[in-house]
Scaffold this motif. Structure first.
Motif, PDB file in Angstrom:
ATOM      1  N   UNK A 121       0.859  -1.181   0.000  1.00  0.00           N
ATOM      2  CA  UNK A 121       0.000   0.000   0.000  1.00  0.00           C
ATOM      3  C   UNK A 121       0.897   1.233   0.000  1.00  0.00           C
ATOM      4  N   UNK A 122       0.685   2.112  -0.938  1.00  0.00           N
ATOM      5  CA  UNK A 122       1.522   3.307  -1.009  1.00  0.00           C
ATOM      6  C   UNK A 122       1.035   4.365  -0.029  1.00  0.00           C
ATOM      7  N   UNK A 123       1.890   5.291   0.240  1.00  0.00           N
ATOM      8  CA  UNK A 123       1.568   6.382   1.159  1.00  0.00           C
ATOM      9  C   UNK A 123       0.638   7.380   0.487  1.00  0.00           C
ATOM     10  N   UNK A 124      -0.190   8.025   1.299  1.00  0.00           N
ATOM     11  CA  UNK A 124      -1.019   9.122   0.806  1.00  0.00           C
ATOM     12  C   UNK A 124      -0.091  10.283   0.492  1.00  0.00           C
ATOM     13  N   UNK A 173       0.306   9.663  -9.710  1.00  0.00           N
ATOM     14  CA  UNK A 173      -0.556   8.834 -10.547  1.00  0.00           C
ATOM     15  C   UNK A 173      -0.873   7.534  -9.810  1.00  0.00           C
ATOM     16  N   UNK A 174      -2.164   7.257  -9.656  1.00  0.00           N
ATOM     17  CA  UNK A 174      -2.596   6.029  -9.006  1.00  0.00           C
ATOM     18  C   UNK A 174      -2.530   6.047  -7.494  1.00  0.00           C
ATOM     19  N   UNK A 175      -2.241   7.202  -6.911  1.00  0.00           N
ATOM     20  CA  UNK A 175      -2.156   7.311  -5.458  1.00  0.00           C
ATOM     21  C   UNK A 175      -3.220   8.253  -4.928  1.00  0.00           C
ATOM     22  N   UNK A 176      -3.582   8.042  -3.688  1.00  0.00           N
ATOM     23  CA  UNK A 176      -4.481   8.977  -3.014  1.00  0.00           C
ATOM     24  C   UNK A 176      -3.696  10.258  -2.762  1.00  0.00           C
ATOM     25  N   UNK A 177      -4.246  11.375  -3.192  1.00  0.00           N
ATOM     26  CA  UNK A 177      -3.573  12.665  -3.026  1.00  0.00           C
ATOM     27  C   UNK A 177      -4.460  13.632  -2.248  1.00  0.00           C
ATOM     28  N   UNK A 178      -3.833  14.360  -1.350  1.00  0.00           N
ATOM     29  CA  UNK A 178      -4.509  15.424  -0.633  1.00  0.00           C
ATOM     30  C   UNK A 178      -3.850  16.728  -1.066  1.00  0.00           C
ATOM     31  N   UNK A 179      -4.644  17.609  -1.655  1.00  0.00           N
ATOM     32  CA  UNK A 179      -4.148  18.920  -2.067  1.00  0.00           C
ATOM     33  C   UNK A 179      -4.360  19.899  -0.916  1.00  0.00           C
ATOM     34  N   UNK A 181      -5.495   4.207  -2.992  1.00  0.00           N
ATOM     35  CA  UNK A 181      -4.187   4.192  -2.349  1.00  0.00           C
ATOM     36  C   UNK A 181      -3.156   3.361  -3.076  1.00  0.00           C
ATOM     37  N   UNK A 182      -3.365   3.184  -4.324  1.00  0.00           N
ATOM     38  CA  UNK A 182      -2.402   2.606  -5.253  1.00  0.00           C
ATOM     39  C   UNK A 182      -1.790   1.329  -4.888  1.00  0.00           C
TER      40      UNK A 182
END
Length: 136
Positions: free
Chosen positions: A1-4, A56-62, A135-136
């Motif tokens: 699981x990748x990091x946010x 790309x493919x990850x959860x992102x918080x702007x 979460x990629x």
């Protein structure tokens, strides 16, 4: 699981940009170092391959400083998904009358805002990871 991914606006020379960057660093370095990381918005905007690959493919918080939403728009333009978006300008409305500082330094009140705002975003990181959203 990748990091946010926590992507702050740049907003150089403006207190809202400084707040967004400090919030991102507080979350990624202190509150959620094993769950969240940041990427350079400038590299995302210029199409840097490694920065773009992070979103790309990850959860992102702007974490945008103002209504222009440069971070959110840049994440999406790079092919990422904004799972959650925050605006410093909205957070400052919760702290009317406080003087957070300027574009180069935060006041004690500014650091208090950073701490409170970072807690909100850290809670969102946990929510995203528990829900398994993008979460990629």
């Amino acid at each position: 699981m990748s990091k946010v991914k926590i992507i702050p606006c740049s907003g150089i020379g403006k207190v809202m940009g400084l707040l967004s960057r400090e919030v991102a660093l507080e979350v990624t370095e202190h509150l959620c170092p094993d769950k969240a990381e940041t990427a350079c918005l400038g590299h995302i905007v210029t199409g840097d391959a490694s920065a773009t690959a992070k979103v790309v493919g990850s959860a992102c918080i702007a974490v945008d400083g103002c209504p222009a939403l440069c971070a959110a728009k840049s994440i999406e333009a790079a092919g990422g998904t904004v799972t959650a978006g925050y605006r410093v300008i909205d957070e400052l409305r919760n702290h009317r009358g406080k003087k957070p500082g300027d574009g180069t330094a935060l006041t004690e009140e500014g650091w208090q805002i950073v701490d409170e705002f970072a807690e909100k975003i850290a809670d969102k990181v946990d929510e995203i990871l528990q829900g398994g959203e993008n979460n990629g």
